[in-house]
Scaffold this motif. Structure first.
Motif, PDB file in Angstrom:
ATOM      1  N   UNK A 371       0.842  -1.201   0.000  1.00  0.00           N
ATOM      2  CA  UNK A 371       0.000   0.000   0.000  1.00  0.00           C
ATOM      3  C   UNK A 371       0.877   1.251   0.000  1.00  0.00           C
ATOM      4  N   UNK A 372       1.892   1.265   0.859  1.00  0.00           N
ATOM      5  CA  UNK A 372       2.806   2.417   0.903  1.00  0.00           C
ATOM      6  C   UNK A 372       3.503   2.618  -0.432  1.00  0.00           C
ATOM      7  N   UNK A 373       3.864   1.505  -1.075  1.00  0.00           N
ATOM      8  CA  UNK A 373       4.548   1.591  -2.371  1.00  0.00           C
ATOM      9  C   UNK A 373       3.607   2.109  -3.447  1.00  0.00           C
ATOM     10  N   UNK A 374       2.379   1.601  -3.468  1.00  0.00           N
ATOM     11  CA  UNK A 374       1.424   1.990  -4.505  1.00  0.00           C
ATOM     12  C   UNK A 374       0.942   3.423  -4.319  1.00  0.00           C
ATOM     13  N   UNK A 378       6.798   5.193  -0.623  1.00  0.00           N
ATOM     14  CA  UNK A 378       8.096   4.524  -0.605  1.00  0.00           C
ATOM     15  C   UNK A 378       9.155   5.330  -1.355  1.00  0.00           C
ATOM     16  N   UNK A 379       8.761   5.968  -2.454  1.00  0.00           N
ATOM     17  CA  UNK A 379       9.704   6.804  -3.196  1.00  0.00           C
ATOM     18  C   UNK A 379      10.163   7.976  -2.337  1.00  0.00           C
ATOM     19  N   UNK A 380       9.260   8.501  -1.499  1.00  0.00           N
ATOM     20  CA  UNK A 380       9.626   9.601  -0.590  1.00  0.00           C
ATOM     21  C   UNK A 380      10.634   9.132   0.462  1.00  0.00           C
ATOM     22  N   UNK A 381      10.481   7.875   0.921  1.00  0.00           N
ATOM     23  CA  UNK A 381      11.419   7.353   1.910  1.00  0.00           C
ATOM     24  C   UNK A 381      12.825   7.315   1.329  1.00  0.00           C
TER      25      UNK A 381
END
Length: 722
Positions: A371-374, A378-381
């Motif tokens: 969910x975080x990736x979609x 995740x790109x922000x991390x």
């Protein structure tokens, strides 16, 4: 007729979502020939004669990364019938650079303007007809997340092939460059394929080494080509590659100004969110809070910890009562031999069941990460961590493999090949294994439940200990001669936030979870059988026979020889030693080993798992934490070791990487255990060793690192300037 369509686009442009929308479940996953970059192919929905090949996400066709080389080789050598170029419409300027290269290859191209829903939401407008005329190819509006226009874009590409239409690039360079390209085309016309003549001319002009290596040219031809290129470089006062790059962007700027109307609404919703989640002060606390919630929901002991609830039922009811009781009843009814019944119930069910019991927790964890990736977080991390990593000599690109490794260490290690510099790539391979992967989650879950009352902070601390190990190792190794040097630059587009698509999340969760379950049915099954045999048989009074007490077993004898090595770090029992060694085969084996050794296949109480109770009697809080840290940081499983060998491409580097991880894990566990004992008032010679290790680590962290030639030159320039 069979038609092959290549799906090409930048990273984070929605290509995976588009591929899933086009092919559904009809996908075939493998590797590109000669490399371990993942290759995906699938049949277009409703068109069995159309095959979609998903190329790796790339920014250009320049051969800087392995993905770019793989994509370019496929387009040049296998020449698909058409290219479906996915373009992020919300960031169209950057994406069109690849488009200008693809349209030069002589292959029919269709541009799929993806994320048009975001463009409309932002109030922007794109004139698709004018854009199609400017690019020289059809343009189709799509939204892969909503499933709009995807199949239509692929059908448009297939129709180009069926009607025999070609794509002529709509862009031209300056008159001086065009003159040089025409002269080059006249020279190489009989050397390169005619349908790609212009693309090869541009590559010859750029002095692309990999293209030049493909053709045997005489010295006369080389000299004439070099003369043409040098004349342009002298006249325009720049190198040939920069000339082409600059003129492409000038053309793209003209196209965008004529086809795109930006809204004056101000910042988009994504920009407003990023002002908070990527804020220099708030970014890390938000990241820590998000990871805490992820692990609390999947592995904690809170009212909303659904992963732990499901795992508790699986361990206590399914594999604790239903399966063993049913098997025992069936085996007794058919008169099964006691040793075979013990193998099946106490060996296979106890071992494999102990691991499969944690599948619900892992599925919840993978679901939340997907969910975080979609969503786009995740790109922000990766962006957030780049600022931190760069201070310690690491590139933000090193964090991408570590994000992947949260699911499985094997693809995480393989993802390191996106790092251009060899030293940074090797450093990333050596440290990626420190991040807790899915296979290590059962270890965390076991000790969190058995020793720490199900506290979610145990899982969170394990994750951040892994990150700390990466940072510490990065600083120490970067100060050595082998790894010294500036980190590679990190460039990454941040995709717009969007509502996650259920199909993508469920598919990603299932793929990660299924790979774990498959291992439980193969490697762990075999390991459980072998472990049951060695712990169930031994030599008593000079005779080899089954033993009631596994302390007299073959496994106890072997484990007892190795156990003293682990005594200084808190777990010098043969059971813990055996579990640690079997963890090198597969980390899931650690839990299954305890299940077999404690013989817990059939007797489980309703209130708590017998496995948790048995482990609770073997470990204290301090020894459990030391054991957990060692098994999280030491060498990964055999599969990950194989990936390390492939990426290092050197037996010496492979041994060095595995040895470093094991040594680092041992020293960290030593300090944790010995300092913990010191806090309890116990002092020994090993306490002195732990202080020496700490002092050595502090020295390596803060010492002056190796100064390479480039560093010395910069220092000289700085002195001269002053």
């Amino acid at each position: 007729m069979p038609i092959r369509i290549a799906l090409a686009g930048n990273p984070n442009c929605g290509k995976t979502t588009m591929f899933n929308a086009l092919t559904g479940a009809a996908q075939f996953v493998g590797n590109w020939p000669g490399v371990t970059v993942e290759k995906k192919e699938g049949k277009l929905k409703g068109s069995k004669d159309v095959t979609i090949t998903d190329l790796p996400g790339i920014y250009s066709l320049s051969p800087y990364t392995l993905e770019e080389v793989v994509s370019r080789n496929y387009l040049m050598e296998e020449r698909p019938d058409a290219i479906l170029n996915l373009v992020d419409a919300s960031n169209i300027e950057r994406n069109l650079y690849l488009t200008t290269q693809l349209t030069e290859m002589g292959i029919p191209v269709v541009v799929a303007l993806n994320m048009m829903d975001i463009v409309r939401r932002n109030g922007d407008q794109i004139d698709v007809r004018k854009l199609s005329q400017a690019l020289g190819c059809p343009v189709v509006e799509t939204s892969a997340v909503k499933g709009e226009g995807c199949v239509a874009a692929a059908q448009e590409a297939a129709n180009l092939v069926r009607t025999g239409q070609s794509t002529q690039p709509g862009h031209t360079f300056s008159s001086r460059v065009e003159q040089a390209l025409q002269e080059i085309m006249d020279l190489i016309g009989g050397v390169v394929p005619g349908e790609s003549l212009r693309w090869y001319a541009v590559k010859f002009f750029e002095r692309d080494e990999k293209v030049l290596e493909r053709f045997q040219m005489g010295e006369d031809l080389k000299s004439r080509l070099d003369g043409i290129i040098q004349a342009v470089e002298t006249e325009l006062d720049d190198d040939s590659e920069s000339i082409i790059t600059n003129e492409r962007y000038e053309y793209i700027a003209r196209v965008v100004s004529g086809c795109v109307k930006k809204s004056r609404r101000g910042m988009s919703a994504s920009d407003k969110i990023d002002r908070i989640v990527t804020n220099r002060i708030l970014a890390l606390p938000i990241f820590a809070a998000v990871m805490y919630l992820v692990y609390a929901i999947s592995m904690g002991n809170l009212p909303f910890s659904i992963g732990s609830m499901a795992t508790g039922w699986t361990n206590d009811v399914l594999f604790g009562a239903w399966v063993p009781d049913a098997l025992n009843g069936f085996l007794e009814s058919v008169g099964c031999a006691p040793w075979l019944q013990g193998l099946i119930v106490d060996g296979i069910v106890a071992g494999v069941g102990a691991v499969l019991g944690f599948v619900p927790q892992m599925l919840v964890l993978f679901l939340l990460l997907c969910i975080l990736e979609d969503v786009g977080y995740m790109a922000r991390i990766a962006f957030i961590m780049d600022r931190i990593f760069r201070r310690f000599g690491l590139s933000g690109k090193s964090f991408i493999p570590m994000l992947v490794a949260t699911g499985c260490g094997v693809p995480g290690i393989m993802a390191s090949r996106t790092i251009e510099q060899d030293r940074d790539r090797k450093l990333t391979v050596m440290t990626t294994g420190f991040i807790p992967c899915g296979a290590k989650m059962p270890i965390i879950g076991l000790f969190a439940g058995a020793i720490f009352g199900g506290s979610s902070w145990v899982a969170v601390s394990a994750y951040f200990i892994g990150v700390a190990a990466v940072v510490t190792s990065g600083v120490i190794l970067k100060k050595t001669r082998i790894f010294a040097g500036d980190p590679a630059p990190f460039v990454m587009e941040l995709p717009a936030y969007h509502i996650p698509k259920a199909a993508n999340i469920l598919r990603g969760t299932w793929e990660r979870g299924w790979s774990f379950i498959k291992r439980a049915g193969t490697v762990i099954l075999l390991s459980s059988i072998v472990l049951w045999f060695f712990q169930g048989f031994g030599v008593v009074d000079g005779q080899f026979q089954m033993v009631e007490d596994n302390n007299t077993s073959l496994l106890a004898a072997v484990g007892g020889v190795v156990a003293p090595i682990f005594a200084p770090i808190g777990f010098g029992t043969w059971q813990a030693t055996v579990a640690t060694v079997t963890g090198l085969i597969a980390k899931e084996n650690v839990v299954s080993t305890f299940g077999v050794l404690f013989g817990l296949g059939a007797e489980v109480t309703e209130e708590s798992s017998e496995l948790l109770a048995a482990v609770g009697t073997q470990f204290t809080g301090l020894t459990a934490y030391s054991f957990m840290i060692f098994n999280l940081l030491c060498a990964p499983c055999f599969a990950a070791m194989g990936a390390i060998k492939r990426e290092m491409n050197s037996p010496k580097w492979t041994v060095a990487a595995i040895g470093y991880m094991c040594g680092f894990a041992y020293l960290v566990s030593l300090m944790v255990y010995q300092f913990g004992l010191l806090a309890q008032g116990q002092f020994s010679a090993w306490t002195v060793v732990a202080f020496a290790v700490l002092a050595g680590m502090v020295y390596l962290l803060f010492r002056k690192g190796y100064q390479g030639e480039s560093s010395r030159l910069r220092a000289v320039d700085a002195v001269s300037a002053s």
